[in-house]
Design an enzyme around this catalytic site. Structure first.
Site, PDB file in Angstrom:
ATOM      1  N   GLY A   1       0.622  -1.493   0.215  1.00  0.00           N
ATOM      2  CA  GLY A   1      -0.015   0.238  -0.101  1.00  0.00           C
ATOM      3  C   GLY A   1       1.073   1.396   0.150  1.00  0.00           C
TER       4      GLY A   1
ATOM      5  N   GLY B   1       7.442   7.165   6.050  1.00  0.00           N
ATOM      6  CA  GLY B   1       6.279   8.615   5.057  1.00  0.00           C
ATOM      7  C   GLY B   1       7.145   9.079   4.068  1.00  0.00           C
TER       8      GLY B   1
ATOM      9  NE  ARG C   1       4.642   8.794  -7.603  1.00  0.00           N
ATOM     10  CZ  ARG C   1       4.148   7.937  -7.134  1.00  0.00           C
ATOM     11  NH1 ARG C   1       5.892   7.499  -8.026  1.00  0.00           N
ATOM     12  NH2 ARG C   1       3.936   6.587  -6.658  1.00  0.00           N
TER      13      ARG C   1
ATOM     14  CG  ASP D   1       5.190  -3.421  -4.975  1.00  0.00           C
ATOM     15  OD1 ASP D   1       5.992  -4.634  -5.284  1.00  0.00           O
ATOM     16  OD2 ASP D   1       5.794  -2.321  -4.789  1.00  0.00           O
ATOM     17  CG  ASN D   2       7.253  -0.617  -7.384  1.00  0.00           C
ATOM     18  OD1 ASN D   2       6.574  -0.133  -6.779  1.00  0.00           O
ATOM     19  ND2 ASN D   2       8.433  -1.213  -7.052  1.00  0.00           N
TER      20      ASN D   2
END
Ligand code: AMP
Ligand code: MG
Length: 499
Positions: A88, A124, A174, A250-251
């Site tokens: 996530g 984070g 982005r 996940d990328n």
């Protein structure tokens, strides 16, 4: 509240299992490094009247634009082959979705904006270095005509982040057509939540593949389309010597854009097995492995879609296998046609001729590998060679190969091949020069931009490099230094994700 983006958020309506609603954590002192005015304008964002300080406030997450519904997306992923059911957005927050004046849907995300439910052990945050790297490389990719997420803004936070040592923090804003990843599908599939897989697939179809909606089975068409986009994308990476570095599921974006610029790099001297990423110890994501890893990742996606593709599982598997097999063919076609163009060869429909071109192309790559010839410069010079006579560029390209006899022999074959096509030498050179870049974001230059920013708060190196990369195909006055490969003491052997 600022009305700068006409948000039209859809992901949030998928339901609570898909995300955590969370606002960016405030940062101490936002400072604007760079704002992509051209992109903002083309996306219809009303930012023209904003002061740099206001832009920094917004894209640091300190001031939310009206209509933003910030959230962190849930996803899973295969990391270096091992499944992790819970990843996530650990350091990214989706501010929302909007539609551009051309009617295309986009997502705006902040990366480095604080902890979320998915941060696991992480803080984070993003360090300034990776923010600058992503800004430079993603915008260079755009100018090189490679599908990519875009950089809208980069800011400093005025706070340090703890990595191996304390580093200045940054945030990148982005833009993507979608932030849904292969791992987003795996997240629900692994939990046996077929209904959520269907909801996610419907969402992706609506946002990114509306043309598949009216087919016999939209989910089959969806997989086919994603496979085609990835085959085209990875072929483009290969044509430029780009190594993503961390092609975990996940990328990998389902929209077919290059995403999550971490330890990525363009190679200087050619090596089939080049790896830069410090965490890629076994070379799983080496240059030459990228197409097969692409297929591996797409196979994981296909598995999640099986129940949607056919009620009979054997039939579903057969459909999926067919589509996955088409990846190989599609990749090879994209690779060959792109390489033919790169080498100035006009493609023929004759299979034997295609095979001969492929051999000619591979032969040069082998000679490049043996001589550590610079990838970009090889094609820069080749694009400027005459088909018939020798020139100054011929001396220069021969030097890249240490004047190797094998290269001289190859050059003769290349010229013989050019002689059979109906095209003026000038036309061929012009078309080759339009796809073989003069400038790429070379590792050592990115590193120099990061060093100046990190060590001396000097962003001039970053700005100058960014400026050159805006026109990668055009030779710019007094910019020769950006063309050259690193000196031995400048070589960057490893790149880091900076997580
Ligand atoms: P990556 O492969 O770098 O895209 O990241 C893999 C996972 O780690 C993703 O779920 C990221 O959100 C998470 N992650 C990476 N860096 C951090 C960080 N500094 N804090 C929290 N999560 C992170
Ligand atoms: Mg990632």
């Amino acid at each position: 509240m600022l009305e700068i983006i006409a948000f039209n958020n859809k992901y949030i309506s998928l339901g609570v299992g898909f995300y955590e609603k969370i606002s960016p954590v405030l940062v101490a002192k936002p400072g604007l490094i760079k704002f992509n005015e051209g992109l903002a304008e083309s996306l219809g964002l009303s930012t023209a009247d904003l002061m740099p300080t206001e832009i920094a406030e917004i894209f640091s997450g300190n001031r939310l634009p009206e209509g933003a519904e910030p959230l962190a997306m849930a996803y899973a992923g295969h990391q270096f082959g091992s499944f992790n059911p819970q990843l996530g957005d650990g350091r990214a927050i989706l501010l929302g979705e909007f539609v551009s004046p051309e009617g295309k849907g986009f997502n705006l995300q902040l990366k480095g904006s604080g902890r979320t439910l998915y941060s696991r052990g992480g803080d984070g945050r993003a360090a300034l270095g990776p923010v600058l790297r992503e800004y430079l490389v993603s915008e260079a990719m755009e100018k090189l005509n490679v599908p990519t997420t875009r950089a809208l803004a980069a800011v400093t936070t005025g706070e340090d982040v703890a990595r191996e040592r304390l580093l200045p923090g940054g945030i990148i804003a982005r833009i993507a057509s979608s932030f849904i990843r292969v791992g987003s599908f795996e997240y629900f599939s692994a939990k046996g939540d077929a209904e959520s897989v269907r909801k996610l697939a419907d969402y992706v179809i609506e946002c990114n593949y509306p043309q598949t909606r009216d087919t016999d089975n939209p989910y089959v068409a969806l997989l086919q389309s994603i496979v085609e986009r990835q085959a085209a994308l990875i072929a483009q990476w290969m044509q430029l010597g780009f190594i993503h570095g961390v092609m975990n599921t996940d990328n990998m974006s389902v929209a077919g854009e290059t995403i999550d610029y971490g330890p990525c790099a363009f190679m200087d001297s050619y090596d089939h097995n080049q790896v830069f990423s410090s965490i890629d110890r076994n070379g799983r994501y080496a240059y030459s492995n990228q197409p097969s890893i692409g297929l591996w990742n797409l196979s994981r996606l296909a598995e999640t879609l099986l129940p949607l593709m056919h009620e009979d599982s054997d039939a579903a598997i057969a459909i999926a296998q067919n589509i996955l097999e088409s990846f190989v063919e599609s990749y090879q076609e994209n690779w060959l046609s792109g390489m033919q163009a790169k080498f100035g060869l006009i493609a023929s429909s004759d299979k034997i001729k295609q095979h001969e071109d492929k051999s000619l192309i591979e032969e040069l790559f082998n000679i490049m590998a043996d001589n550590n010839a610079d990838f970009t410069l090889t094609f820069y010079f080749l694009s400027r060679l005459s088909a018939t006579q020798s020139s100054k560029h011929e001396t220069e390209i021969r030097q890249l190969f240490g004047n190797s006899e094998l290269f001289d022999e190859w050059l003769i074959k290349w010229r013989q091949r050019l002689a059979v096509q109906v095209q003026s030498d000038e036309q061929r050179q012009t078309s080759m020069q339009s796809i073989n870049p003069v400038y790429i974001p070379r590792n050592h230059q990115i590193e120099a931009a990061i060093r100046a920013a990190e060590d001396n708060h000097d962003f001039s190196v970053f700005h100058a490099l960014h400026e050159v990369l805006q026109n990668p195909y055009e030779e710019q006055e007094c910019k020769e230094s950006y063309m050259r490969p690193p000196e031995p003491n400048e070589v960057v052997r490893q790149t880091f994700c900076g997580t």
